[in-house]
Design a protein around this motif. Structure first.
Motif, PDB file in Angstrom:
ATOM      1  N   HIS A 116       0.797  -1.221   0.000  1.00 52.41           N
ATOM      2  CA  HIS A 116       0.000   0.000   0.000  1.00 52.41           C
ATOM      3  C   HIS A 116       0.832   1.274   0.000  1.00 52.41           C
ATOM      4  O   HIS A 116       0.277   2.364   0.113  1.00 52.41           O
ATOM      5  CB  HIS A 116      -0.940  -0.011   1.211  1.00 52.41           C
ATOM      6  N   ARG A 117       2.143   1.155  -0.129  1.00 55.69           N
ATOM      7  CA  ARG A 117       3.019   2.320  -0.220  1.00 55.69           C
ATOM      8  C   ARG A 117       3.779   2.244  -1.545  1.00 55.69           C
ATOM      9  O   ARG A 117       4.883   1.702  -1.620  1.00 55.69           O
ATOM     10  CB  ARG A 117       3.981   2.369   0.963  1.00 55.69           C
ATOM     11  N   PRO A 118       3.193   2.770  -2.613  1.00 49.90           N
ATOM     12  CA  PRO A 118       3.787   2.596  -3.947  1.00 49.90           C
ATOM     13  C   PRO A 118       5.193   3.161  -4.083  1.00 49.90           C
ATOM     14  O   PRO A 118       6.023   2.578  -4.785  1.00 49.90           O
ATOM     15  CB  PRO A 118       2.794   3.319  -4.869  1.00 49.90           C
ATOM     16  N   ARG A 119       5.490   4.281  -3.418  1.00 50.41           N
ATOM     17  CA  ARG A 119       6.838   4.834  -3.549  1.00 50.41           C
ATOM     18  C   ARG A 119       7.869   3.929  -2.891  1.00 50.41           C
ATOM     19  O   ARG A 119       8.961   3.710  -3.435  1.00 50.41           O
ATOM     20  CB  ARG A 119       6.877   6.235  -2.922  1.00 50.41           C
ATOM     21  N   LEU A 120       7.534   3.405  -1.723  1.00 51.40           N
ATOM     22  CA  LEU A 120       8.440   2.475  -1.044  1.00 51.40           C
ATOM     23  C   LEU A 120       8.621   1.212  -1.879  1.00 51.40           C
ATOM     24  O   LEU A 120       9.743   0.719  -2.046  1.00 51.40           O
ATOM     25  CB  LEU A 120       7.875   2.125   0.333  1.00 51.40           C
ATOM     26  N   ARG A 121       7.509   0.695  -2.427  1.00 50.30           N
ATOM     27  CA  ARG A 121       7.568  -0.520  -3.239  1.00 50.30           C
ATOM     28  C   ARG A 121       8.412  -0.288  -4.497  1.00 50.30           C
ATOM     29  O   ARG A 121       9.244  -1.113  -4.870  1.00 50.30           O
ATOM     30  CB  ARG A 121       6.146  -0.963  -3.610  1.00 50.30           C
ATOM     31  N   LEU A 122       8.184   0.850  -5.164  1.00 53.30           N
ATOM     32  CA  LEU A 122       8.952   1.149  -6.372  1.00 53.30           C
ATOM     33  C   LEU A 122      10.434   1.283  -6.048  1.00 53.30           C
ATOM     34  O   LEU A 122      11.291   0.807  -6.802  1.00 53.30           O
ATOM     35  CB  LEU A 122       8.438   2.434  -7.012  1.00 53.30           C
ATOM     36  N   GLY A 123      10.740   1.939  -4.926  1.00 53.82           N
ATOM     37  CA  GLY A 123      12.134   2.099  -4.540  1.00 53.82           C
ATOM     38  C   GLY A 123      12.814   0.760  -4.305  1.00 53.82           C
ATOM     39  O   GLY A 123      13.949   0.532  -4.752  1.00 53.82           O
ATOM     40  N   LEU A 124      12.123  -0.149  -3.607  1.00 49.92           N
ATOM     41  CA  LEU A 124      12.687  -1.469  -3.342  1.00 49.92           C
ATOM     42  C   LEU A 124      12.864  -2.255  -4.640  1.00 49.92           C
ATOM     43  O   LEU A 124      13.901  -2.893  -4.862  1.00 49.92           O
ATOM     44  CB  LEU A 124      11.782  -2.229  -2.372  1.00 49.92           C
ATOM     45  N   LEU A 125      11.875  -2.206  -5.518  1.00 51.77           N
ATOM     46  CA  LEU A 125      11.951  -2.946  -6.778  1.00 51.77           C
ATOM     47  C   LEU A 125      13.081  -2.416  -7.665  1.00 51.77           C
ATOM     48  O   LEU A 125      13.776  -3.189  -8.329  1.00 51.77           O
ATOM     49  CB  LEU A 125      10.621  -2.870  -7.520  1.00 51.77           C
ATOM     50  N   ARG A 126      13.244  -1.116  -7.658  1.00 55.01           N
ATOM     51  CA  ARG A 126      14.326  -0.543  -8.468  1.00 55.01           C
ATOM     52  C   ARG A 126      15.701  -0.894  -7.902  1.00 55.01           C
ATOM     53  O   ARG A 126      16.652  -1.092  -8.662  1.00 55.01           O
ATOM     54  CB  ARG A 126      14.137   0.969  -8.585  1.00 55.01           C
ATOM     55  N   LEU A 127      15.780  -0.998  -6.578  1.00 51.68           N
ATOM     56  CA  LEU A 127      17.026  -1.455  -5.967  1.00 51.68           C
ATOM     57  C   LEU A 127      17.311  -2.904  -6.362  1.00 51.68           C
ATOM     58  O   LEU A 127      18.454  -3.250  -6.721  1.00 51.68           O
ATOM     59  CB  LEU A 127      16.931  -1.325  -4.450  1.00 51.68           C
ATOM     60  N   LEU A 128      16.284  -3.754  -6.330  1.00 46.15           N
ATOM     61  CA  LEU A 128      16.464  -5.149  -6.728  1.00 46.15           C
ATOM     62  C   LEU A 128      16.840  -5.249  -8.205  1.00 46.15           C
ATOM     63  O   LEU A 128      17.672  -6.080  -8.595  1.00 46.15           O
ATOM     64  CB  LEU A 128      15.182  -5.940  -6.445  1.00 46.15           C
ATOM     65  N   TRP A 129      16.220  -4.414  -9.034  1.00 47.33           N
ATOM     66  CA  TRP A 129      16.567  -4.373 -10.462  1.00 47.33           C
ATOM     67  C   TRP A 129      18.053  -4.062 -10.637  1.00 47.33           C
ATOM     68  O   TRP A 129      18.753  -4.701 -11.417  1.00 47.33           O
ATOM     69  CB  TRP A 129      15.712  -3.317 -11.160  1.00 47.33           C
ATOM     70  N   LEU A 130      18.525  -3.068  -9.893  1.00 42.68           N
ATOM     71  CA  LEU A 130      19.926  -2.672  -9.994  1.00 42.68           C
ATOM     72  C   LEU A 130      20.844  -3.801  -9.518  1.00 42.68           C
ATOM     73  O   LEU A 130      21.865  -4.110 -10.165  1.00 42.68           O
ATOM     74  CB  LEU A 130      20.175  -1.414  -9.157  1.00 42.68           C
ATOM     75  N   LEU A 131      20.469  -4.449  -8.405  1.00 44.63           N
ATOM     76  CA  LEU A 131      21.291  -5.545  -7.887  1.00 44.63           C
ATOM     77  C   LEU A 131      21.346  -6.709  -8.881  1.00 44.63           C
ATOM     78  O   LEU A 131      22.385  -7.372  -9.011  1.00 44.63           O
ATOM     79  CB  LEU A 131      20.728  -6.023  -6.548  1.00 44.63           C
ATOM     80  N   GLN A 132      20.228  -6.965  -9.583  1.00 42.80           N
ATOM     81  CA  GLN A 132      20.246  -7.999 -10.620  1.00 42.80           C
ATOM     82  C   GLN A 132      21.203  -7.631 -11.741  1.00 42.80           C
ATOM     83  O   GLN A 132      21.976  -8.469 -12.219  1.00 42.80           O
ATOM     84  CB  GLN A 132      18.833  -8.211 -11.183  1.00 42.80           C
TER      85      GLN A 132
END
Length: 411
Positions: A116-132
């Protein structure tokens, strides 16, 4: 939100409908897995009936375990001669369990905070994208391989850069508004765009409104009815003015259909206009033309689509219109894939056992692609195929169809 006494009354009334005939047992994936009565619909109904009649705290953890192992696939509901509303009974039972064990709600709300916190979710997903991309995610997986976070990371697909698919202002007047769900900016992003292209090609004025959020399904199935209803109420105004509302994921669609049917006051825009994208497209199928292809694709119909929405026939008919394509529906006799919301992350061993027949069938005759309309099922099956060394893409049916569109002539 109904009080706890109302929930208990509902559980008792629904449980009393069960005549203990056992016709549901052969259709229950967890009963097939264990052979235990407590892990059957009939056994769980008896457990929930007992829970609704007791006033003391939850003292037997095996009761909660047996209920938690339920996949809420609702295959039992679809064959029940007494028409026991098992989906509602299960959700209300989870609410009772949460009322007796508050720590259950704490865990659920911790997860919900991300959804329910889209900015937090997007931030985490983008971090995971970068780590991949830089190769550090594999090292993190190895370091955490014996812990839950490490096992979760192993099930991550190859991520794309998360993007918000919602563009139009809330309340946009349109023929069709797409309910993108909490994963519409990541795992379902391509599906949202593809579904919009299909609906536009069929002549509908389509929008993906801003202001919508998570549908609340995970909270509903986890026992936090208040949070689930709040999520729907938050999203509902975004769809004011839409003639039809179509969720991208079948899991979201099933929960919204249940919630709006159960309460005459719940989220009026959603209740009045919720429908199936496949049925809308089928109604204008003659407006769509397709590129010839020789592909053979397999289709896995999610339990929510097969047992609750029952729009799989319309989806399959649309897929079969693509000239030259061979569309193979995997047998429903394989039962549930084991995804079931967060089950494939919380109960990994059981989920892996349940998905194994699907992997075996695909390994025997590998298709060019596997299509499935529910995001959780796709993530779970995709991870299982990768572990088996099978390079079979798993995508939303709308993606495959949109890529095979020719220019449409709208009548």
């Amino acid at each position: 939100m109904p009080g706890l006494d109302h929930v208990k009354q509902s559980v008792r009334a629904d449980a009393d409908l069960c005549v203990k005939c056992g016709l549901c047992l052969p259709h229950c994936p967890t009963y097939a897995l264990t052979g235990r009565e407590a892990e059957s619909p009939r056994g769980r109904i008896a457990l929930l009936q007992h829970l609704a009649e007791q006033q003391d705290d939850l003292s037997d953890p095996s009761l909660a375990t047996a209920v938690d192992h339920c996949l809420s696939c609702r295959a039992c509901e679809s064959v029940c001669p007494a028409r026991v509303p098992y989906g509602r009974l299960f959700d209300n039972g989870q609410t009772l369990l949460a009322s007796r064990a508050p720590q259950r709600l704490s865990r659920l709300r911790l997860r919900g905070g991300l959804l329910h916190r889209p900015r937090l979710r997007l931030g985490l997903l983008r971090l995971l994208w970068l780590l991949q991309r830089i190769g550090l995610l594999r090292a993190l997986q190895r370091a955490l391989r014996n812990r839950s976070p490490g096992r979760w990371l192993q099930r991550l697909p190859r991520l794309r850069w998360p993007r918000d698919p919602r563009h139009e202002a809330a309340g946009t007047h349109c023929d069709v508004a797409i309910f993108s769900g909490c994963l519409g900016d990541s795992a379902d992003h391509e599906a949202v765009g593809a579904l919009r292209r299909l609906l536009d090609a069929a002549g509908y004025h389509c929008a993906v409104p801003r202001g919508q959020g998570c549908c609340g399904a995970l909270e509903a199935h986890g026992g936090d009815a208040e949070a689930a209803e709040s999520a729907l109420a938050h999203s509902a105004p975004a769809f004011t003015g839409a003639r039809y509302i179509v969720p991208v994921a079948s899991g979201c669609a099933a929960w919204v259909a249940d919630a709006t049917a159960a309460s005459p006051t719940a989220a009026p825009p959603l209740r009045a206009q919720l429908t199936s994208a496949w049925e809308l497209l089928a109604a204008r199928a003659s407006s769509l033309s397709w590129v010839q292809t020789a592909e053979r694709v397999a289709v896995w119909t999610a339990c929510t689509q097969r047992n609750r929405l029952r729009d799989d026939a319309a989806m399959l008919a649309l897929l079969e219109q693509v000239p030259g394509a061979t569309v193979q529906r995997l047998p429903a006799g394989m039962r549930c894939c084991g995804a079931a919301g967060m089950h494939f992350l919380d109960e990994m061993q059981r989920a892996d056992t349940l998905v194994a027949p699907i992997v075996d069938a695909l390994a025997e005759h590998p298709p060019a692609m596997l299509l499935c309309a529910n995001v959780g099922c796709r993530l779970h099956i995709d991870a299982a195929l990768r572990r088996a060394g099978l390079a079979i893409p798993v995508r939303h049916p709308a993606e495959w169809l949109a890529e095979r569109l020719q220019d449409s002539v709208v009548g």
